[in-house]
Design a protein around this motif. Structure first.
Motif, PDB file in Angstrom:
ATOM      1  N   GLY A 294     -45.398  13.899  -3.815  1.00  0.00           N
ATOM      2  CA  GLY A 294     -43.884  12.922  -3.973  1.00  0.00           C
ATOM      3  C   GLY A 294     -42.992  13.537  -4.877  1.00  0.00           C
ATOM      4  N   PHE A 295     -42.210  12.951  -5.513  1.00  0.00           N
ATOM      5  CA  PHE A 295     -41.198  13.262  -6.282  1.00  0.00           C
ATOM      6  C   PHE A 295     -41.356  12.478  -7.651  1.00  0.00           C
ATOM      7  CE2 PHE A 295     -36.494  12.535  -7.891  1.00  0.00           C
ATOM      8  CZ  PHE A 295     -36.547  13.780  -8.730  1.00  0.00           C
ATOM      9  N   ALA A 296     -41.294  13.272  -8.874  1.00  0.00           N
ATOM     10  CA  ALA A 296     -41.544  12.615  -9.865  1.00  0.00           C
ATOM     11  C   ALA A 296     -40.137  13.134 -11.155  1.00  0.00           C
ATOM     12  CB  ALA A 296     -42.716  13.051 -11.070  1.00  0.00           C
ATOM     13  N   HIS A 297     -39.391  11.981 -11.456  1.00  0.00           N
ATOM     14  CA  HIS A 297     -38.222  12.383 -12.171  1.00  0.00           C
ATOM     15  C   HIS A 297     -38.598  11.970 -13.727  1.00  0.00           C
ATOM     16  CE1 HIS A 297     -33.744  11.527 -13.856  1.00  0.00           C
ATOM     17  NE2 HIS A 297     -34.407  12.809 -14.145  1.00  0.00           N
ATOM     18  N   VAL A 298     -39.066  13.101 -14.527  1.00  0.00           N
ATOM     19  CA  VAL A 298     -39.519  13.115 -15.764  1.00  0.00           C
ATOM     20  C   VAL A 298     -38.388  13.301 -16.776  1.00  0.00           C
ATOM     21  CG1 VAL A 298     -41.416  13.988 -17.602  1.00  0.00           C
ATOM     22  CG2 VAL A 298     -41.736  14.030 -14.832  1.00  0.00           C
ATOM     23  N   VAL A 299     -38.082  12.464 -17.567  1.00  0.00           N
ATOM     24  CA  VAL A 299     -36.678  12.331 -18.419  1.00  0.00           C
ATOM     25  C   VAL A 299     -36.750  11.847 -19.717  1.00  0.00           C
ATOM     26  CG1 VAL A 299     -35.798  10.335 -17.110  1.00  0.00           C
ATOM     27  CG2 VAL A 299     -34.186  11.976 -18.220  1.00  0.00           C
ATOM     28  N   ASN A 300     -36.557  12.763 -20.645  1.00  0.00           N
ATOM     29  CA  ASN A 300     -36.426  12.201 -21.950  1.00  0.00           C
ATOM     30  C   ASN A 300     -37.753  11.658 -22.450  1.00  0.00           C
ATOM     31  OD1 ASN A 300     -32.990  11.041 -21.709  1.00  0.00           O
ATOM     32  ND2 ASN A 300     -33.864  12.801 -22.846  1.00  0.00           N
TER      33      ASN A 300
ATOM     34  N   VAL B  38     -34.667  12.807 -28.443  1.00  0.00           N
ATOM     35  CA  VAL B  38     -35.810  12.279 -27.745  1.00  0.00           C
ATOM     36  C   VAL B  38     -36.793  11.542 -28.966  1.00  0.00           C
ATOM     37  CG1 VAL B  38     -38.131  13.098 -26.994  1.00  0.00           C
ATOM     38  CG2 VAL B  38     -35.980  13.921 -25.736  1.00  0.00           C
ATOM     39  N   PRO B  39     -36.950  12.214 -30.155  1.00  0.00           N
ATOM     40  CA  PRO B  39     -37.654  11.528 -31.168  1.00  0.00           C
ATOM     41  C   PRO B  39     -37.032  10.048 -31.191  1.00  0.00           C
ATOM     42  CG  PRO B  39     -37.619  13.962 -31.872  1.00  0.00           C
ATOM     43  CD  PRO B  39     -36.587  13.479 -30.612  1.00  0.00           C
ATOM     44  N   GLU B  40     -35.651  10.069 -31.284  1.00  0.00           N
ATOM     45  CA  GLU B  40     -35.296   8.815 -31.540  1.00  0.00           C
ATOM     46  C   GLU B  40     -35.192   7.791 -30.481  1.00  0.00           C
ATOM     47  OE1 GLU B  40     -32.976   5.786 -33.955  1.00  0.00           O
ATOM     48  OE2 GLU B  40     -34.148   7.825 -34.246  1.00  0.00           O
ATOM     49  N   LEU B  41     -35.142   8.533 -29.144  1.00  0.00           N
ATOM     50  CA  LEU B  41     -34.875   7.552 -27.950  1.00  0.00           C
ATOM     51  C   LEU B  41     -36.549   7.006 -27.899  1.00  0.00           C
ATOM     52  CD1 LEU B  41     -33.256   9.820 -25.663  1.00  0.00           C
ATOM     53  CD2 LEU B  41     -32.317   8.053 -26.341  1.00  0.00           C
ATOM     54  N   THR B  42     -37.449   7.809 -28.156  1.00  0.00           N
ATOM     55  CA  THR B  42     -38.863   7.225 -28.032  1.00  0.00           C
ATOM     56  C   THR B  42     -39.452   6.499 -29.222  1.00  0.00           C
ATOM     57  OG1 THR B  42     -39.878   9.639 -28.568  1.00  0.00           O
ATOM     58  CG2 THR B  42     -39.182   8.827 -26.272  1.00  0.00           C
ATOM     59  N   ARG B  43     -38.477   6.256 -30.316  1.00  0.00           N
ATOM     60  CA  ARG B  43     -38.996   5.892 -31.499  1.00  0.00           C
ATOM     61  C   ARG B  43     -39.951   4.615 -31.331  1.00  0.00           C
ATOM     62  NH1 ARG B  43     -35.233   4.214 -36.579  1.00  0.00           N
ATOM     63  NH2 ARG B  43     -36.414   3.626 -37.921  1.00  0.00           N
ATOM     64  N   PHE B  44     -39.740   3.800 -30.606  1.00  0.00           N
ATOM     65  CA  PHE B  44     -40.366   2.619 -30.526  1.00  0.00           C
ATOM     66  C   PHE B  44     -41.111   2.259 -29.265  1.00  0.00           C
ATOM     67  CE2 PHE B  44     -36.811   1.846 -33.208  1.00  0.00           C
ATOM     68  CZ  PHE B  44     -37.161   1.517 -34.141  1.00  0.00           C
ATOM     69  N   ALA B  45     -41.573   3.560 -28.775  1.00  0.00           N
ATOM     70  CA  ALA B  45     -42.687   3.487 -27.650  1.00  0.00           C
ATOM     71  C   ALA B  45     -43.927   2.656 -27.927  1.00  0.00           C
ATOM     72  CB  ALA B  45     -42.816   4.915 -27.435  1.00  0.00           C
ATOM     73  N   GLY B  46     -44.175   2.139 -27.049  1.00  0.00           N
ATOM     74  CA  GLY B  46     -45.399   1.341 -26.942  1.00  0.00           C
ATOM     75  C   GLY B  46     -45.365  -0.329 -27.218  1.00  0.00           C
TER      76      GLY B  46
ATOM     77  N   ILE C  77     -40.735  18.017  -8.717  1.00  0.00           N
ATOM     78  CA  ILE C  77     -40.661  17.578 -10.321  1.00  0.00           C
ATOM     79  C   ILE C  77     -39.417  18.057 -10.878  1.00  0.00           C
ATOM     80  CG2 ILE C  77     -41.862  17.738 -12.624  1.00  0.00           C
ATOM     81  CD1 ILE C  77     -44.584  18.132 -10.915  1.00  0.00           C
ATOM     82  N   LEU C  78     -38.773  17.083 -11.614  1.00  0.00           N
ATOM     83  CA  LEU C  78     -37.524  17.484 -12.019  1.00  0.00           C
ATOM     84  C   LEU C  78     -37.832  17.097 -13.434  1.00  0.00           C
ATOM     85  CD1 LEU C  78     -34.705  18.316 -12.344  1.00  0.00           C
ATOM     86  CD2 LEU C  78     -33.849  16.046 -11.567  1.00  0.00           C
ATOM     87  N   SER C  79     -37.774  17.772 -14.544  1.00  0.00           N
ATOM     88  CA  SER C  79     -37.883  17.381 -15.757  1.00  0.00           C
ATOM     89  C   SER C  79     -36.778  17.791 -16.712  1.00  0.00           C
ATOM     90  CB  SER C  79     -39.136  18.600 -16.392  1.00  0.00           C
ATOM     91  OG  SER C  79     -39.043  18.435 -17.582  1.00  0.00           O
ATOM     92  N   GLN C  80     -36.137  16.597 -17.131  1.00  0.00           N
ATOM     93  CA  GLN C  80     -34.967  16.892 -18.147  1.00  0.00           C
ATOM     94  C   GLN C  80     -35.132  16.092 -19.255  1.00  0.00           C
ATOM     95  OE1 GLN C  80     -32.353  14.698 -14.854  1.00  0.00           O
ATOM     96  NE2 GLN C  80     -31.421  16.434 -14.712  1.00  0.00           N
ATOM     97  N   GLY C  81     -34.404  16.891 -20.193  1.00  0.00           N
ATOM     98  CA  GLY C  81     -34.126  16.318 -21.398  1.00  0.00           C
ATOM     99  C   GLY C  81     -35.574  16.012 -22.139  1.00  0.00           C
ATOM    100  N   ASN C  82     -36.512  16.870 -22.013  1.00  0.00           N
ATOM    101  CA  ASN C  82     -37.946  16.184 -22.912  1.00  0.00           C
ATOM    102  C   ASN C  82     -38.092  17.313 -23.663  1.00  0.00           C
ATOM    103  OD1 ASN C  82     -38.974  14.344 -20.615  1.00  0.00           O
ATOM    104  ND2 ASN C  82     -38.596  16.041 -19.247  1.00  0.00           N
ATOM    105  N   ARG C  83     -38.663  16.651 -24.945  1.00  0.00           N
ATOM    106  CA  ARG C  83     -39.257  17.570 -25.794  1.00  0.00           C
ATOM    107  C   ARG C  83     -40.766  18.047 -25.584  1.00  0.00           C
ATOM    108  NH1 ARG C  83     -40.085  16.944 -32.529  1.00  0.00           N
ATOM    109  NH2 ARG C  83     -41.385  15.026 -31.646  1.00  0.00           N
ATOM    110  N   PHE C  84     -41.047  19.026 -25.605  1.00  0.00           N
ATOM    111  CA  PHE C  84     -42.479  19.501 -25.492  1.00  0.00           C
ATOM    112  C   PHE C  84     -42.856  20.654 -26.723  1.00  0.00           C
ATOM    113  CE2 PHE C  84     -40.885  19.418 -20.866  1.00  0.00           C
ATOM    114  CZ  PHE C  84     -41.628  18.749 -20.708  1.00  0.00           C
ATOM    115  N   VAL C  85     -43.885  20.007 -27.436  1.00  0.00           N
ATOM    116  CA  VAL C  85     -44.429  20.777 -28.747  1.00  0.00           C
ATOM    117  C   VAL C  85     -45.609  20.948 -28.364  1.00  0.00           C
ATOM    118  CG1 VAL C  85     -44.817  20.270 -31.082  1.00  0.00           C
ATOM    119  CG2 VAL C  85     -42.996  19.167 -30.225  1.00  0.00           C
ATOM    120  N   ALA C  86     -45.781  22.355 -28.342  1.00  0.00           N
ATOM    121  CA  ALA C  86     -47.257  22.912 -27.853  1.00  0.00           C
ATOM    122  C   ALA C  86     -48.081  22.892 -29.054  1.00  0.00           C
ATOM    123  CB  ALA C  86     -47.066  24.452 -27.395  1.00  0.00           C
ATOM    124  N   SER C  87     -49.469  22.816 -28.859  1.00  0.00           N
ATOM    125  CA  SER C  87     -50.381  22.756 -30.047  1.00  0.00           C
ATOM    126  C   SER C  87     -50.425  24.336 -30.653  1.00  0.00           C
ATOM    127  CB  SER C  87     -51.894  22.452 -29.413  1.00  0.00           C
ATOM    128  OG  SER C  87     -52.084  23.536 -28.241  1.00  0.00           O
TER     129      SER C  87
END
Length: 409
Positions: A293-299, A391-399, A318-328
């Protein structure tokens, strides 16, 4: 002998002149501070009224739809209109009455007691299910529900833990929000009621936190999920029109599976939005893993992975847009992407695109295929990405949120 100071006429003039200046300056300073404080208070009140800030601190467009309303508890069902992405048409129990869970027990799988969560979800009518108080529910067997249900944990601290998980099977219009789901176990199965009119034998469950099976119009929002036996969220067997948003995931291996079988071509119709989630510490892989299928992965904010973040097989899009990826820090796990069971001459034609993503600590995304044609998807189904730096602000209250009745959430 103490001499008294003699104040001459000129000294008296300068004394009163400087006293007047000092008094004027103090009054002006007090007035200015008072006016400034009043102005700031009025601005804050205005922001609260229009939902642009204030105590609720909504930071993304889904949250801005409802979190700044002080009367959210009296207007719970308006939340159903806040979904975005592919699950935006999900209405849950919007057209039904409110059912209150008062009893956290789960002792009878065939004839559940009125007041329990299991009793509410099997009713044939639409229901908006809420909780009377904080509670932990240990499900003895998987929780199976009928269509048009909302499970709304806002205003209470509700945990589904140390037992079976939730199964959304062959139904439509399901909203699940503001729960803690963790430490879910595989269960042996047995005779379980799945509606008022039917009960039957179930095989053993895998131990997913939430399993979406052959279902449509699903919205999973503001969940805190960790440490389940199998996946945290799985969507399989032709499930589509799904939004997974504002969730906090941690301490788990197989996080999110979209499409469970390389031979099940019906999953080609699957469309899932993954937005504003925080993929936190202790995660290994599948954020998500996609088939067909199709996954839109955004912010989303990816602050940890031990193998890969986004993976798949069987030519998913897979369309990945505006995400922050911090590798280990490990040099072995810098790549965001992973393609299972395919050589490059096969996967080079899969459409995996990264647009505006922020790569940190050596993270990199291996693209393939061609840039996606925007006209291929309805603009109403696609969440417009914000800059990845936000992104850190957009996801600040995730959960799961700590909402208090009578105040913005």
């Amino acid at each position: 002998m103490v001499e008294l100071a003699i104040i001459k006429p000129n000294n008296i003039f300068f004394f009163f002149f400087f006293f007047f200046l000092f008094t004027y300056a103090v009054k002006a300073h007090i007035a200015t501070n008072f006016e400034g404080a009043l102005t700031r208070r009025l601005l804050l009140q205005q922001k609260e009224e229009v939902g642009a800030g204030g105590p609720c601190q909504a930071t993304n467009p889904i949250d801005s739809c409802w979190r700044c309303q002080a009367n959210w508890e009296m207007n719970r069902k308006s939340y159903a209109k806040c979904a975005l992405g592919f699950g935006r048409k999900t209405r849950g129990g919007e057209n039904g009455r409110i059912y209150v869970v008062t009893d956290p027990s789960d002792s009878d799988m065939v004839n559940p007691k009125n007041g329990t969560l299991r009793y509410g979800v099997i009713q044939n009518e639409p229901l908006w299910i809420i909780f009377a108080h904080d509670m932990t529910i240990r499900l003895n067997q998987e929780l199976i529900m009928t269509s048009n249900k909302t499970i709304d944990g806002r205003g209470a601290n509700v945990h589904i833990a140390n037992g079976a998980g939730i199964t959304i099977q062959f139904v439509h219009d399901i909203i699940i929000t503001n729960l803690h789901i963790h430490d879910i176990k595989a269960t042996k199965g047995g005779d379980i009621r799945d509606s008022v009119d039917h009960h039957g034998q179930r095989t053993s469950s895998d131990g997913d936190g939430i399993n979406i099976f052959g279902s449509t119009n699903i919205w999973i929002d503001h969940m805190s999920m960790s440490n389940c036996k199998d996946g945290l969220i799985d969507a399989v067997m032709g499930s589509t029109a799904i939004t997974i948003s504002n969730n906090y995931f941690s301490s788990h291996d197989h996080v999110m599976l979209l499409g469970a079988n390389d031979t099940y071509a019906d999953d080609e119709k699957m469309q899932v939005t993954v937005a504003f989630n925080h993929f936190g510490p202790g995660l290994v892989q599948r954020m998500p893993r996609v088939r067909w299928g199709f996954a839109h992965v955004v912010n989303n904010d990816y602050t940890h992975w031990e193998m890969y973040a986004i993976g798949g097989s069987t030519h998913p899009t897979i369309l990945s847009q505006g995400n922050r990826f911090v590798a280990s820090d490990s040099s072995a796990f810098k790549q965001v992407t992973h393609r299972d069971y395919a050589t490059e001459d096969v996967w080079k034609n899969w459409d995996w695109r990264s647009e505006g993503d922020l790569m940190e600590n050596g993270a990199f995304f291996v693209q393939s295929g061609s840039p996606l044609k925007k006209e291929s998807f309805s603009s109403e189904d696609m969440i417009s990405p914000k800059p990845a730096t936000s992104v850190p602000e957009l996801t600040r209250f995730a959960g799961a949120l700590n909402c208090t009745v009578g105040k913005p959430c």
